[in-house]
Write a protein that holds these residues in place. Structure first.
Motif, short mmCIF file in Angstrom:
data_model
loop_
_atom_site.label_atom_id
_atom_site.label_comp_id
_atom_site.label_asym_id
_atom_site.label_seq_id
_atom_site.Cartn_x
_atom_site.Cartn_y
_atom_site.Cartn_z
N LYS A 37 122.82 -30.10 21.42
CA LYS A 37 121.69 -29.22 21.04
C LYS A 37 121.18 -29.59 19.64
N GLN A 38 122.09 -29.89 18.72
CA GLN A 38 121.68 -30.31 17.38
C GLN A 38 120.92 -31.62 17.41
N ALA A 83 119.14 -32.68 19.96
CA ALA A 83 117.84 -32.35 20.55
C ALA A 83 116.91 -31.75 19.50
N GLU A 84 117.44 -30.85 18.67
CA GLU A 84 116.62 -30.25 17.61
C GLU A 84 116.15 -31.32 16.62
N ASP A 124 128.42 -29.55 23.68
CA ASP A 124 127.12 -28.95 23.98
C ASP A 124 126.39 -28.58 22.69
N MET A 125 127.13 -28.05 21.72
CA MET A 125 126.52 -27.68 20.43
C MET A 125 125.96 -28.91 19.73
N GLN A 132 130.39 -21.76 22.10
CA GLN A 132 129.92 -22.88 22.92
C GLN A 132 130.88 -24.05 22.84
N TRP A 139 115.17 -37.34 27.01
CA TRP A 139 114.29 -37.51 25.86
C TRP A 139 113.72 -38.93 25.86
N HIS A 185 117.88 -33.00 31.33
CA HIS A 185 116.86 -32.92 30.28
C HIS A 185 116.95 -34.24 29.52
N SER A 239 110.71 -34.34 25.41
CA SER A 239 111.67 -34.11 26.48
C SER A 239 110.95 -33.87 27.79
N ARG A 281 113.43 -33.34 18.30
CA ARG A 281 112.19 -32.56 18.41
C ARG A 281 111.44 -32.52 17.07
#
Length: 159
Positions: free
Chosen positions: A51-52, A54-55, A47-48, A43, A89, A87, A76, A58
């Motif tokens: 994603k981290q 976002a995690e 982007d990676m 990836q 948040w 997307h 989100s 969350r």
């Protein structure tokens, strides 16, 4: 044949070749790579990292000042910006009603989709196993949610 269908075919081939019925997908991936299945391109690092983040968002849990109950801090939702799907948040403590409602409806729809698929899966299993006790789980989760709302806090009693 689509990539996913080809992967599903390979999973069946792996099971046929190994005789395993409870399978570890890492073992399937190693087996498939050994048969020439191409490994994915790594990836994009940005982007990676997104994603981290976002995690992490969350997983942030806060406690309500009045009740002491935990709540998810970040939510989100999807919105369109021209022809691009974004997307976004929001922090629940700062969120306007519209974006939070959008997030809540999306999460509820995911639950409905999961419930429908589980019902179809149980119906199939019950049909192909008529000699076994049927599996029938209720999809009305109201009672389960009430039990958990009224259960002692996990932190209570810990010394």
């Amino acid at each position: 044949m689509s990539k996913k269908r080809e992967m599903q075919r390979l999973i069946r081939a792996y099971k046929d070749e190994t005789g395993e019925r409870e399978i570890d997908m890492k073992k399937v991936a190693k087996w498939a790579a050994g048969k020439g299945w191409p490994l994915p391109t790594p990836q994009n690092p940005l982007d990676m990292l997104a994603k981290q983040f976002a995690e992490a968002a969350r997983e942030e849990i806060r406690r309500d000042d009045a009740t002491g109950r935990p709540y998810r801090a970040n939510h989100s939702f999807v919105t369109m910006h021209g022809s691009e799907q974004l997307h976004l948040w929001i922090d629940i403590d700062e969120a306007e009603r519209g974006p939070f409602l959008k997030s809540a409806v999306t999460r509820r729809e995911q639950m409905v989709g999961d419930g429908l698929q589980l019902t179809l899966d149980m119906m199939h299993w019950n049909r192909i196993n008529p000699d076994k006790e049927p599996i029938d789980l209720p999809m009305d989760l109201t009672f389960d949610i009430e039990l958990r709302l009224n259960a002692p806090d996990e932190d209570e009693g810990a010394a």
